[in-house]
Design a protein around this motif. Sequence first.
Motif, short mmCIF file in Angstrom:
data_model
loop_
_atom_site.label_atom_id
_atom_site.label_comp_id
_atom_site.label_asym_id
_atom_site.label_seq_id
_atom_site.Cartn_x
_atom_site.Cartn_y
_atom_site.Cartn_z
N SER A 122 -2.74 -0.19 8.47
CA SER A 122 -1.82 0.86 8.89
C SER A 122 -2.54 1.82 9.84
CB SER A 122 -1.31 1.61 7.65
OG SER A 122 -0.33 2.54 8.01
N PRO A 123 -2.62 1.48 11.12
CA PRO A 123 -3.45 2.26 12.05
C PRO A 123 -3.00 3.70 12.26
CG PRO A 123 -2.29 0.44 13.17
CD PRO A 123 -2.06 0.26 11.71
N ASN A 124 -1.77 4.04 11.84
CA ASN A 124 -1.29 5.43 11.97
C ASN A 124 -1.62 6.24 10.72
OD1 ASN A 124 0.12 7.45 13.48
ND2 ASN A 124 1.96 7.09 12.27
N ASN A 125 -2.46 5.73 9.86
CA ASN A 125 -2.91 6.38 8.61
C ASN A 125 -1.78 6.95 7.76
OD1 ASN A 125 -3.82 8.66 10.90
ND2 ASN A 125 -3.02 9.61 9.06
N LYS A 126 -0.71 6.19 7.64
CA LYS A 126 0.38 6.62 6.75
C LYS A 126 0.83 5.45 5.88
CE LYS A 126 2.03 10.18 9.88
NZ LYS A 126 1.62 11.40 9.19
N ILE A 127 1.21 5.82 4.64
CA ILE A 127 1.86 4.83 3.78
C ILE A 127 3.35 4.89 4.07
CG2 ILE A 127 0.09 5.01 2.00
CD1 ILE A 127 3.49 6.37 1.20
N PRO A 128 4.13 3.83 3.82
CA PRO A 128 3.73 2.56 3.24
C PRO A 128 3.27 1.57 4.30
CG PRO A 128 6.10 2.57 3.56
CD PRO A 128 5.60 3.91 4.03
N ALA A 129 2.59 0.53 3.81
CA ALA A 129 2.24 -0.61 4.66
C ALA A 129 2.24 -1.83 3.74
CB ALA A 129 0.88 -0.41 5.30
N ILE A 130 2.42 -3.00 4.35
CA ILE A 130 2.38 -4.24 3.55
C ILE A 130 1.52 -5.28 4.25
CG2 ILE A 130 4.66 -3.94 2.48
CD1 ILE A 130 5.66 -6.21 4.44
N VAL A 131 1.06 -6.22 3.44
CA VAL A 131 0.53 -7.48 3.95
C VAL A 131 1.31 -8.58 3.26
CG1 VAL A 131 -1.46 -9.00 4.14
CG2 VAL A 131 -1.77 -6.53 4.36
N ASP A 132 1.93 -9.45 4.05
CA ASP A 132 2.61 -10.61 3.48
C ASP A 132 1.59 -11.74 3.47
OD1 ASP A 132 4.04 -12.86 2.86
OD2 ASP A 132 5.75 -12.37 4.14
N ARG A 133 1.06 -12.00 2.27
CA ARG A 133 0.00 -13.03 2.16
C ARG A 133 0.50 -14.41 2.55
NH1 ARG A 133 -2.50 -12.06 -3.82
NH2 ARG A 133 -2.50 -9.79 -3.74
N ASP A 134 1.82 -14.66 2.41
CA ASP A 134 2.36 -15.99 2.74
C ASP A 134 2.09 -16.35 4.19
OD1 ASP A 134 3.39 -15.77 0.23
OD2 ASP A 134 5.47 -15.47 0.86
N LEU A 190 2.01 -5.02 8.26
CA LEU A 190 3.10 -4.23 8.83
C LEU A 190 3.05 -2.80 8.31
CD1 LEU A 190 5.32 -5.27 10.77
CD2 LEU A 190 6.79 -5.59 8.77
N MET A 191 3.15 -1.83 9.23
CA MET A 191 3.33 -0.43 8.85
C MET A 191 4.73 0.00 9.28
SD MET A 191 1.28 1.74 11.74
CE MET A 191 1.79 1.72 13.45
N GLU A 192 5.09 1.24 9.00
CA GLU A 192 6.40 1.84 9.31
C GLU A 192 7.47 1.30 8.36
OE1 GLU A 192 7.56 4.39 11.10
OE2 GLU A 192 5.54 4.89 11.73
N SER A 193 7.96 2.21 7.51
CA SER A 193 8.87 1.77 6.45
C SER A 193 10.13 1.08 6.98
CB SER A 193 9.23 2.95 5.55
OG SER A 193 9.86 3.96 6.29
N GLY A 194 10.67 1.56 8.10
CA GLY A 194 11.90 0.93 8.61
C GLY A 194 11.66 -0.52 8.99
N HIS A 210 -0.87 -1.27 -4.36
CA HIS A 210 -2.20 -0.66 -4.24
C HIS A 210 -1.99 0.83 -3.96
CE1 HIS A 210 -3.80 -4.77 -3.79
NE2 HIS A 210 -2.76 -4.97 -3.00
N SER A 211 -2.61 1.68 -4.77
CA SER A 211 -2.47 3.13 -4.58
C SER A 211 -3.30 3.60 -3.41
CB SER A 211 -2.96 3.87 -5.83
OG SER A 211 -2.05 3.71 -6.87
N ILE A 212 -2.65 4.36 -2.54
CA ILE A 212 -3.37 5.07 -1.47
C ILE A 212 -3.07 6.55 -1.72
CG2 ILE A 212 -3.58 5.43 1.03
CD1 ILE A 212 -4.42 2.60 0.18
N ASP A 213 -3.98 7.25 -2.35
CA ASP A 213 -3.74 8.65 -2.71
C ASP A 213 -3.93 9.52 -1.47
OD1 ASP A 213 -3.74 11.24 -3.63
OD2 ASP A 213 -4.88 10.81 -5.45
N ILE A 214 -2.78 9.92 -0.89
CA ILE A 214 -2.87 10.68 0.38
C ILE A 214 -3.37 12.11 0.12
CG2 ILE A 214 -1.17 9.23 1.55
CD1 ILE A 214 0.91 11.41 1.15
N TYR A 230 0.88 -1.17 0.00
CA TYR A 230 0.00 0.00 0.00
C TYR A 230 0.92 1.22 0.00
CZ TYR A 230 -3.37 -3.54 1.04
OH TYR A 230 -4.15 -4.68 0.96
N THR A 231 0.82 2.03 -1.03
CA THR A 231 1.87 3.04 -1.22
C THR A 231 1.39 4.22 -2.02
OG1 THR A 231 4.20 3.27 -1.83
CG2 THR A 231 2.82 1.98 -3.34
N TRP A 232 2.26 5.24 -2.09
CA TRP A 232 2.00 6.41 -2.91
C TRP A 232 3.33 6.94 -3.42
CZ3 TRP A 232 -1.56 7.53 -5.92
CH2 TRP A 232 -1.82 8.82 -6.38
#
Length: 209
Positions: free
Chosen positions: A47-59, A64-68, A29-33, A5-7
């Motif tokens: 991403s409960p902090n309402n910021k991109i990026p976030a991922i879901v590892d389907r495996d 996960l949120m927070e880019s670091g 997936h586009s999240i147009d901020i 989930y990114t922009w």
Amino acid sequence: MIDLYTWTTPNGRKVSILLEELGLPYEAHSIDIGKDEQFKPDFLAVSPNNKIPAIVDRDVGLKLMESGAILMYLADKTGKLLPASGEPRYRTIEWLMWQMGGIGPFLGQAHHFLHFNKGKAPYAEERYRNEARRLYGVLDRRLADRAFVADDYSIADIAIWPWISRFQWQEVDLADFPNVKRWYLDIVSRPAVQKGYHVPKFATDIPMP
Ligand SMILES: N[C@@H](CCC(=O)N[C@@H](CS)C(=O)NCC(=O)O)C(=O)O
């Protein structure tokens, strides 16, 4: 498969560039901020902090949120671009945290005052222009006798580079920081960077000094 989930921002580009470097299959997936899509309940569930990026590892069903944290997770998942142990691992994390605590927040403020709100707050403009130059100075000295910020090319470089790609917004002339300029151009030449920069869509060409 990773859902990203990114922009078209530095924090988003960190993760798309890493995914390209790792060759992991992903769906962006586009999240147009600019349209407040980061506040939609479906995105907040990831991403409960309402910021991109976030991922879901389907495996494994991991959100996960927070880019670091995302960069560390994906590097560890593949065993690439973050050493597994010892000083090389912590040196990489040290510079990743320098990005997360310094480059990201302070250059973000430089964008806010110098690029988006020019003329509204002269003191803030001066403060963040100076802080940007200070951070570039730290990076330039670090790169004086090494190719990359830690040992080999790593998630620390990938975290820092998209922020430096906004040097024009920060009113920084890369000619003043020759080691940063050399490092920036080395990284631009990587196919994964050229591809990951334009995720989730083309916004601008990669800025060139
Ligand atoms: N510390 C976070 C910062 C993320 C961040 O600031 N994302 C910005 C775009 S670069 C955002 O989503 N802003 C939307 C908002 O604040 O509502 C990270 O590194 O992931």
